[in-house]
Design a protein around this motif. Structure first.
Motif, PDB file in Angstrom:
ATOM      1  N   THR A 233      -2.209 -16.633   4.766  1.00  0.00           N
ATOM      2  CA  THR A 233      -2.686 -17.547   5.705  1.00  0.00           C
ATOM      3  C   THR A 233      -1.442 -17.849   6.908  1.00  0.00           C
ATOM      4  OG1 THR A 233      -4.377 -18.755   4.359  1.00  0.00           O
ATOM      5  CG2 THR A 233      -3.477 -19.855   6.196  1.00  0.00           C
ATOM      6  N   PRO A 234      -0.268 -18.157   6.352  1.00  0.00           N
ATOM      7  CA  PRO A 234       0.657 -18.039   7.671  1.00  0.00           C
ATOM      8  C   PRO A 234       0.968 -16.872   8.333  1.00  0.00           C
ATOM      9  CG  PRO A 234       1.277 -19.141   5.397  1.00  0.00           C
ATOM     10  CD  PRO A 234       0.183 -18.378   5.251  1.00  0.00           C
ATOM     11  N   LEU A 235       0.802 -15.779   7.694  1.00  0.00           N
ATOM     12  CA  LEU A 235       1.087 -14.472   8.526  1.00  0.00           C
ATOM     13  C   LEU A 235       0.102 -14.259   9.466  1.00  0.00           C
ATOM     14  CD1 LEU A 235       2.005 -12.292   5.123  1.00  0.00           C
ATOM     15  CD2 LEU A 235       3.628 -13.350   6.772  1.00  0.00           C
ATOM     16  N   ARG A 236      -1.099 -14.948   9.473  1.00  0.00           N
ATOM     17  CA  ARG A 236      -2.220 -14.534  10.282  1.00  0.00           C
ATOM     18  C   ARG A 236      -1.844 -14.813  11.762  1.00  0.00           C
ATOM     19  NH1 ARG A 236      -5.207 -11.637   7.068  1.00  0.00           N
ATOM     20  NH2 ARG A 236      -6.033 -12.828   5.100  1.00  0.00           N
ATOM     21  N   SER A 237      -0.645 -15.838  12.163  1.00  0.00           N
ATOM     22  CA  SER A 237      -0.236 -15.471  13.382  1.00  0.00           C
ATOM     23  C   SER A 237       0.541 -14.604  13.864  1.00  0.00           C
ATOM     24  CB  SER A 237       0.591 -16.994  13.431  1.00  0.00           C
ATOM     25  OG  SER A 237       1.670 -16.911  12.622  1.00  0.00           O
ATOM     26  N   VAL A 238       0.811 -13.891  13.106  1.00  0.00           N
ATOM     27  CA  VAL A 238       1.717 -12.671  13.306  1.00  0.00           C
ATOM     28  C   VAL A 238       0.644 -11.406  13.888  1.00  0.00           C
ATOM     29  CG1 VAL A 238       3.254 -10.571  12.744  1.00  0.00           C
ATOM     30  CG2 VAL A 238       3.418 -13.112  11.789  1.00  0.00           C
ATOM     31  N   LYS A 239       0.446 -11.258  15.092  1.00  0.00           N
ATOM     32  CA  LYS A 239      -0.610 -10.605  15.816  1.00  0.00           C
ATOM     33  C   LYS A 239      -0.394  -9.063  15.618  1.00  0.00           C
ATOM     34  CE  LYS A 239      -2.946 -14.096  17.468  1.00  0.00           C
ATOM     35  NZ  LYS A 239      -3.532 -14.881  16.499  1.00  0.00           N
ATOM     36  N   SER A 240       0.776  -8.704  15.475  1.00  0.00           N
ATOM     37  CA  SER A 240       1.152  -7.388  15.385  1.00  0.00           C
ATOM     38  C   SER A 240       1.269  -6.717  14.266  1.00  0.00           C
ATOM     39  CB  SER A 240       2.529  -6.956  16.296  1.00  0.00           C
ATOM     40  OG  SER A 240       3.692  -7.691  15.778  1.00  0.00           O
ATOM     41  N   SER A 241       1.301  -7.240  13.139  1.00  0.00           N
ATOM     42  CA  SER A 241       1.547  -6.667  11.773  1.00  0.00           C
ATOM     43  C   SER A 241       0.057  -6.536  10.937  1.00  0.00           C
ATOM     44  CB  SER A 241       2.338  -7.351  11.229  1.00  0.00           C
ATOM     45  OG  SER A 241       3.634  -7.373  11.618  1.00  0.00           O
ATOM     46  N   GLN A 242       0.043  -5.565  10.106  1.00  0.00           N
ATOM     47  CA  GLN A 242      -1.158  -5.314   9.206  1.00  0.00           C
ATOM     48  C   GLN A 242      -1.031  -6.073   7.949  1.00  0.00           C
ATOM     49  OE1 GLN A 242      -1.625  -1.319   7.773  1.00  0.00           O
ATOM     50  NE2 GLN A 242      -3.428  -2.012   6.488  1.00  0.00           N
ATOM     51  N   ILE A 243      -1.676  -7.082   7.767  1.00  0.00           N
ATOM     52  CA  ILE A 243      -1.833  -8.059   6.354  1.00  0.00           C
ATOM     53  C   ILE A 243      -2.547  -7.399   5.428  1.00  0.00           C
ATOM     54  CG2 ILE A 243      -2.064 -10.276   5.853  1.00  0.00           C
ATOM     55  CD1 ILE A 243      -1.469 -11.053   8.621  1.00  0.00           C
ATOM     56  N   VAL A 244      -2.450  -7.395   4.111  1.00  0.00           N
ATOM     57  CA  VAL A 244      -3.207  -6.806   3.276  1.00  0.00           C
ATOM     58  C   VAL A 244      -2.819  -7.786   2.068  1.00  0.00           C
ATOM     59  CG1 VAL A 244      -3.651  -4.751   1.581  1.00  0.00           C
ATOM     60  CG2 VAL A 244      -2.741  -4.464   3.805  1.00  0.00           C
ATOM     61  N   VAL A 245      -4.047  -8.031   1.611  1.00  0.00           N
ATOM     62  CA  VAL A 245      -4.218  -9.357   0.443  1.00  0.00           C
ATOM     63  C   VAL A 245      -4.422  -8.465  -0.697  1.00  0.00           C
ATOM     64  CG1 VAL A 245      -5.110 -11.369  -0.418  1.00  0.00           C
ATOM     65  CG2 VAL A 245      -4.762 -11.085   1.984  1.00  0.00           C
ATOM     66  N   ALA A 246      -3.527  -8.762  -1.716  1.00  0.00           N
ATOM     67  CA  ALA A 246      -3.976  -8.242  -3.194  1.00  0.00           C
ATOM     68  C   ALA A 246      -5.233  -8.802  -3.722  1.00  0.00           C
ATOM     69  CB  ALA A 246      -2.943  -8.472  -4.244  1.00  0.00           C
ATOM     70  N   PRO A 247      -6.035  -7.780  -4.312  1.00  0.00           N
ATOM     71  CA  PRO A 247      -7.508  -8.010  -4.882  1.00  0.00           C
ATOM     72  C   PRO A 247      -7.397  -9.229  -5.936  1.00  0.00           C
ATOM     73  CG  PRO A 247      -6.773  -5.769  -5.606  1.00  0.00           C
ATOM     74  CD  PRO A 247      -5.689  -6.311  -4.671  1.00  0.00           C
ATOM     75  N   PHE A 248      -6.253  -9.205  -6.435  1.00  0.00           N
ATOM     76  CA  PHE A 248      -6.163 -10.164  -7.771  1.00  0.00           C
ATOM     77  C   PHE A 248      -4.589 -10.849  -7.585  1.00  0.00           C
ATOM     78  CE2 PHE A 248      -8.962  -6.882  -9.394  1.00  0.00           C
ATOM     79  CZ  PHE A 248     -10.019  -7.819  -9.621  1.00  0.00           C
ATOM     80  N   PRO A 249      -4.514 -12.210  -7.919  1.00  0.00           N
ATOM     81  CA  PRO A 249      -3.056 -12.786  -7.642  1.00  0.00           C
ATOM     82  C   PRO A 249      -2.105 -12.337  -8.593  1.00  0.00           C
ATOM     83  CG  PRO A 249      -4.651 -14.348  -8.210  1.00  0.00           C
ATOM     84  CD  PRO A 249      -5.276 -12.883  -8.273  1.00  0.00           C
ATOM     85  N   ASN A 250      -1.719 -11.195  -8.721  1.00  0.00           N
ATOM     86  CA  ASN A 250      -0.954 -10.953  -9.686  1.00  0.00           C
ATOM     87  C   ASN A 250       0.051  -9.524  -9.005  1.00  0.00           C
ATOM     88  OD1 ASN A 250      -1.914  -8.196 -10.348  1.00  0.00           O
ATOM     89  ND2 ASN A 250      -3.512  -9.300 -11.687  1.00  0.00           N
ATOM     90  N   GLU A 251       1.204  -9.516  -9.615  1.00  0.00           N
ATOM     91  CA  GLU A 251       2.172  -8.485  -9.203  1.00  0.00           C
ATOM     92  C   GLU A 251       1.796  -6.925  -9.189  1.00  0.00           C
ATOM     93  OE1 GLU A 251       5.767  -7.676  -7.139  1.00  0.00           O
ATOM     94  OE2 GLU A 251       4.771  -9.670  -7.735  1.00  0.00           O
ATOM     95  N   ALA A 252       0.834  -6.645 -10.315  1.00  0.00           N
ATOM     96  CA  ALA A 252       0.595  -5.321 -10.317  1.00  0.00           C
ATOM     97  C   ALA A 252      -0.579  -5.084  -9.315  1.00  0.00           C
ATOM     98  CB  ALA A 252      -0.220  -4.902 -11.877  1.00  0.00           C
ATOM     99  N   SER A 253      -1.123  -5.921  -8.985  1.00  0.00           N
ATOM    100  CA  SER A 253      -2.397  -5.705  -7.824  1.00  0.00           C
ATOM    101  C   SER A 253      -1.636  -5.509  -6.579  1.00  0.00           C
ATOM    102  CB  SER A 253      -3.333  -6.974  -7.722  1.00  0.00           C
ATOM    103  OG  SER A 253      -4.142  -7.058  -8.967  1.00  0.00           O
ATOM    104  N   ARG A 254      -0.633  -6.443  -6.265  1.00  0.00           N
ATOM    105  CA  ARG A 254       0.147  -6.236  -5.072  1.00  0.00           C
ATOM    106  C   ARG A 254       0.792  -5.028  -4.755  1.00  0.00           C
ATOM    107  NH1 ARG A 254       4.708 -10.124  -3.166  1.00  0.00           N
ATOM    108  NH2 ARG A 254       5.050  -9.561  -5.213  1.00  0.00           N
ATOM    109  N   LEU A 255       1.512  -4.393  -6.147  1.00  0.00           N
ATOM    110  CA  LEU A 255       2.147  -3.230  -6.076  1.00  0.00           C
ATOM    111  C   LEU A 255       1.504  -2.076  -5.519  1.00  0.00           C
ATOM    112  CD1 LEU A 255       4.683  -4.014  -8.673  1.00  0.00           C
ATOM    113  CD2 LEU A 255       5.061  -3.919  -6.428  1.00  0.00           C
ATOM    114  N   ASN A 256       0.060  -2.064  -5.957  1.00  0.00           N
ATOM    115  CA  ASN A 256      -0.899  -1.167  -5.769  1.00  0.00           C
ATOM    116  C   ASN A 256      -1.069  -1.033  -4.491  1.00  0.00           C
ATOM    117  OD1 ASN A 256      -1.139  -0.219  -8.621  1.00  0.00           O
ATOM    118  ND2 ASN A 256      -2.588  -1.419  -9.054  1.00  0.00           N
ATOM    119  N   LEU A 257      -0.966  -1.870  -3.570  1.00  0.00           N
ATOM    120  CA  LEU A 257      -1.147  -1.558  -2.324  1.00  0.00           C
ATOM    121  C   LEU A 257      -0.034  -0.951  -1.876  1.00  0.00           C
ATOM    122  CD1 LEU A 257      -1.824  -5.457  -1.536  1.00  0.00           C
ATOM    123  CD2 LEU A 257      -3.465  -3.825  -2.006  1.00  0.00           C
ATOM    124  N   LEU A 258       1.042  -0.646  -2.281  1.00  0.00           N
ATOM    125  CA  LEU A 258       2.037   0.271  -1.660  1.00  0.00           C
ATOM    126  C   LEU A 258       1.452   1.667  -1.692  1.00  0.00           C
ATOM    127  CD1 LEU A 258       5.266  -1.187  -3.338  1.00  0.00           C
ATOM    128  CD2 LEU A 258       4.621  -1.245  -1.022  1.00  0.00           C
TER     129      LEU A 258
END
Length: 85
Positions: free
Chosen positions: A60-85
């Motif tokens: 949510t706080p990142l939504r004000s950054v218009k120039s960057s791609q924001i990706v949210v992990a499908p589950f709120p855990n480190e493994a899900s977020r690392l899979n986004l790499l």
């Protein structure tokens, strides 16, 4: 990650800003960190950086950054977020 390698220690702000264009992705863990990062990226746009958020609350706080791609992990855990790499 910077060109495929993680920063192993905190960089001083001037050095980090000097290398901002080299950063491919940022793993964002908390809404507070996201708000601080949004301030930096608003002042120093880096359109190619992918912002990988742990949850929608973190994104949510990142939504004000218009120039960057924001990706949210499908589950709120480190493994899900690392899979986004």
């Amino acid at each position: 990650f910077t060109r495929g390698s993680a920063l192993s220690q905190p960089a001083d702000p001037a050095s980090a800003l000097a290398h901002l264009a080299e950063i491919d992705a940022v793993l964002v863990h908390s809404p507070r960190a996201a708000a601080l990062l949004a301030e930096v990226l608003t002042a120093h746009p880096a359109p190619r950086i992918r912002l990988l958020a742990l949850s929608e609350a973190v994104a949510t706080p990142l939504r004000s950054v218009k120039s960057s791609q924001i990706v949210v992990a499908p589950f709120p855990n480190e493994a899900s977020r690392l899979n986004l790499l």
